[in-house]
Design a protein around this motif. Structure first.
Motif, PDB file in Angstrom:
ATOM      1  N   ASP A 188       0.778  -1.273   0.124  1.00 10.62           N
ATOM      2  CA  ASP A 188       0.017   0.042   0.095  1.00 10.62           C
ATOM      3  C   ASP A 188       0.861   1.187  -0.056  1.00 10.62           C
ATOM      4  O   ASP A 188       0.864   2.321  -0.624  1.00 10.62           O
ATOM      5  CB  ASP A 188      -0.925   0.058   1.251  1.00 10.62           C
ATOM      6  N   ALA A 192       1.203   4.163  -3.151  1.00  8.32           N
ATOM      7  CA  ALA A 192       1.092   5.500  -2.788  1.00  8.32           C
ATOM      8  C   ALA A 192       1.931   6.313  -3.097  1.00  8.32           C
ATOM      9  O   ALA A 192       1.806   7.391  -4.031  1.00  8.32           O
ATOM     10  CB  ALA A 192       0.761   5.762  -1.495  1.00  8.32           C
ATOM     11  N   ARG A 202      -5.417   8.277 -10.788  1.00  7.72           N
ATOM     12  CA  ARG A 202      -5.961   7.734  -9.700  1.00  7.72           C
ATOM     13  C   ARG A 202      -5.144   6.646  -9.371  1.00  7.72           C
ATOM     14  O   ARG A 202      -4.468   5.949  -9.872  1.00  7.72           O
ATOM     15  CB  ARG A 202      -7.554   7.160 -10.230  1.00  7.72           C
ATOM     16  N   THR A 205      -6.595   0.855  -4.674  1.00  8.92           N
ATOM     17  CA  THR A 205      -6.087  -0.078  -3.779  1.00  8.92           C
ATOM     18  C   THR A 205      -7.042  -1.116  -3.548  1.00  8.92           C
ATOM     19  O   THR A 205      -8.196  -0.685  -3.025  1.00  8.92           O
ATOM     20  CB  THR A 205      -5.632   0.516  -2.659  1.00  8.92           C
ATOM     21  N   LYS A 247      -4.310   2.096   6.043  1.00  5.21           N
ATOM     22  CA  LYS A 247      -4.653   2.095   4.364  1.00  5.21           C
ATOM     23  C   LYS A 247      -5.095   3.740   4.142  1.00  5.21           C
ATOM     24  O   LYS A 247      -4.768   4.129   3.078  1.00  5.21           O
ATOM     25  CB  LYS A 247      -6.042   1.203   4.113  1.00  5.21           C
ATOM     26  N   LEU A 248      -5.874   3.976   5.053  1.00  6.42           N
ATOM     27  CA  LEU A 248      -6.187   5.792   4.634  1.00  6.42           C
ATOM     28  C   LEU A 248      -5.242   6.462   4.873  1.00  6.42           C
ATOM     29  O   LEU A 248      -5.053   7.360   4.137  1.00  6.42           O
ATOM     30  CB  LEU A 248      -7.327   5.852   5.835  1.00  6.42           C
ATOM     31  N   CYS A 250      -2.287   5.768   3.701  1.00  6.33           N
ATOM     32  CA  CYS A 250      -1.572   5.766   2.861  1.00  6.33           C
ATOM     33  C   CYS A 250      -2.341   6.541   1.522  1.00  6.33           C
ATOM     34  O   CYS A 250      -1.893   7.025   0.771  1.00  6.33           O
ATOM     35  CB  CYS A 250      -1.456   4.300   2.194  1.00  6.33           C
ATOM     36  N   CYS A 251      -3.583   6.541   1.612  1.00  6.78           N
ATOM     37  CA  CYS A 251      -4.550   7.335   0.862  1.00  6.78           C
ATOM     38  C   CYS A 251      -4.261   8.817   0.700  1.00  6.78           C
ATOM     39  O   CYS A 251      -4.146   9.158  -0.314  1.00  6.78           O
ATOM     40  CB  CYS A 251      -6.099   6.985   0.909  1.00  6.78           C
ATOM     41  N   LYS A 261      -7.365  11.324  -7.009  1.00  8.80           N
ATOM     42  CA  LYS A 261      -8.407  10.554  -6.295  1.00  8.80           C
ATOM     43  C   LYS A 261      -7.757   9.273  -5.831  1.00  8.80           C
ATOM     44  O   LYS A 261      -7.099   8.602  -6.859  1.00  8.80           O
ATOM     45  CB  LYS A 261      -9.657  10.430  -7.050  1.00  8.80           C
ATOM     46  N   VAL A 262      -8.123   8.619  -4.928  1.00  9.73           N
ATOM     47  CA  VAL A 262      -7.716   7.352  -4.328  1.00  9.73           C
ATOM     48  C   VAL A 262      -8.970   6.681  -4.062  1.00  9.73           C
ATOM     49  O   VAL A 262     -10.025   7.007  -3.493  1.00  9.73           O
ATOM     50  CB  VAL A 262      -6.986   7.309  -3.114  1.00  9.73           C
ATOM     51  N   ILE A 264     -10.441   3.078  -2.239  1.00 11.33           N
ATOM     52  CA  ILE A 264     -10.289   1.771  -1.695  1.00 11.33           C
ATOM     53  C   ILE A 264     -11.373   0.879  -2.300  1.00 11.33           C
ATOM     54  O   ILE A 264     -12.472   0.962  -2.099  1.00 11.33           O
ATOM     55  CB  ILE A 264     -10.506   2.203   0.038  1.00 11.33           C
ATOM     56  N   VAL A 287     -11.486   8.365  -1.825  1.00  5.82           N
ATOM     57  CA  VAL A 287     -10.941   9.265  -0.833  1.00  5.82           C
ATOM     58  C   VAL A 287     -10.407  10.557  -1.746  1.00  5.82           C
ATOM     59  O   VAL A 287      -9.590  10.310  -2.722  1.00  5.82           O
ATOM     60  CB  VAL A 287      -9.597   8.677  -0.257  1.00  5.82           C
TER      61      VAL A 287
END
Length: 294
Positions: A188, A192, A202, A205, A247-248, A250-251, A261-262, A264, A287
């Motif tokens: 992850d 990123a 984009r 993940t 995870k967030l 990394c976003c 934009k990312v 999940i 995200v």
């Protein structure tokens, strides 16, 4: 099937293609980084569907970069040689013997298997690792973890060269330092940083969960879109906790580095990537930098 039924079916297919046209135009020649992992990497049916999705996007002009880990296969290989996996705060403790296995499994077996699968779907793919071209330079993240790396710089040129030649770069997440040490890098995190270095349109993940939820036990509480400010607030309040936090983070790191934009993405959903990119239907949480980017 009768002739009329066949005509209706073909008409429906044509309508689907026409509806996808604005999205094809939107992403044509844009960079899309996909972090591939979770159940979609283990389940053979899902694996084939992901490869089909990636190959299709490539063939319609999207510059796809596939970044992968491979934790389960690493653990399985370690067990075969009689070495028990150990973890600290969810990260694999990686001594010198283990990092050799990590490099062998990620940059060898998994990476080349994915390249073969993509080529079989009609795409052009080339496998590389973060060691190639000093793409992922790293340092020791935590002395307790051994050869687990924290990325200090990204050289995106090897990926850009492959994209220019119309290949799908398939990137395994091992890195190195300037002294020649090899590091195991969280997929992850690597995705990123790579997406940021490429200024990707984009980052997707793939995970084994529905997305970011107000109640982790209630899929109906899915948050389809969240901005960085709200994400930080929900983490501070404990609404978002556990494995979703890294995870967030990394976003948010990717967005801070310039990714627009990312996503999940719930990788358990068949053809989730195509649903996300070529339709209004999503299969996870988007995200964004701020709520006006939605």
């Amino acid at each position: 099937m009768g002739e009329r039924e066949m005509d209706v079916s073909n008409q429906h297919r044509a309508e689907i293609l026409v509806e996808a046209l604005p999205y094809i135009r939107k992403y044509n020649n844009k960079v899309l980084v996909i972090k591939y992992g979770g159940n979609a990497m283990i389940n053979e049916t899902l694996k084939q569907q992901v490869m089909e999705d990636v190959a299709l996007l490539h063939l319609i002009g999207v510059k796809v970069v596939l970044v992968h880990g491979g934790g389960p296969e690493i653990s399985d290989t370690l067990r075969r040689i009689g070495k028990e996996a150990a973890f600290v705060d969810g990260l694999r403790v990686t001594d010198r013997e283990t990092v050799e296995v990590v490099q062998m499994v990620l940059a060898g077996k998994i990476n080349k298997t994915l390249v073969k699968l993509l080529e079989a779907k009609g795409a052009k793919a080339m496998g590389i690792s973060g060691i190639d071209g000093h793409m992922l330079i790293a340092k020791v993240k935590d002395e307790r973890l051994g050869y687990v790396g924290e990325i200090t710089s990204v050289n995106a040129q090897p990926i850009l060269d492959l994209l220019e030649k119309d290949y799908i770069p398939v990137v395994s997440t091992v890195g190195c330092d300037l002294d020649g040490n090899t590091y195991n890098i969280n997929a992850d995190t690597a995705a990123a940083h790579i997406a940021g270095a490429l200024q990707a349109e984009r980052l997707i993940t793939m995970t084994d969960i529905t997305g970011v939820m107000m109640d982790p036990h209630d899929p109906d509480s899915l948050i389809p879109c969240i901005d960085v400010t709200d994400a930080k607030d929900l983490m501070a309040r404990g609404v978002i906790s556990g494995g979703m936090i890294p995870k967030l983070e990394c976003c948010m790191d990717a967005i801070a580095c310039g990714v627009r934009k990312v996503i999940i993405l719930d990788g358990r959903v068949p053809h989730a990537i195509l649903m996300e990119v070529l339709t209004d239907e999503g299969a996870g949480t988007m995200v964004v930098g701020n709520k006006y980017d939605k």
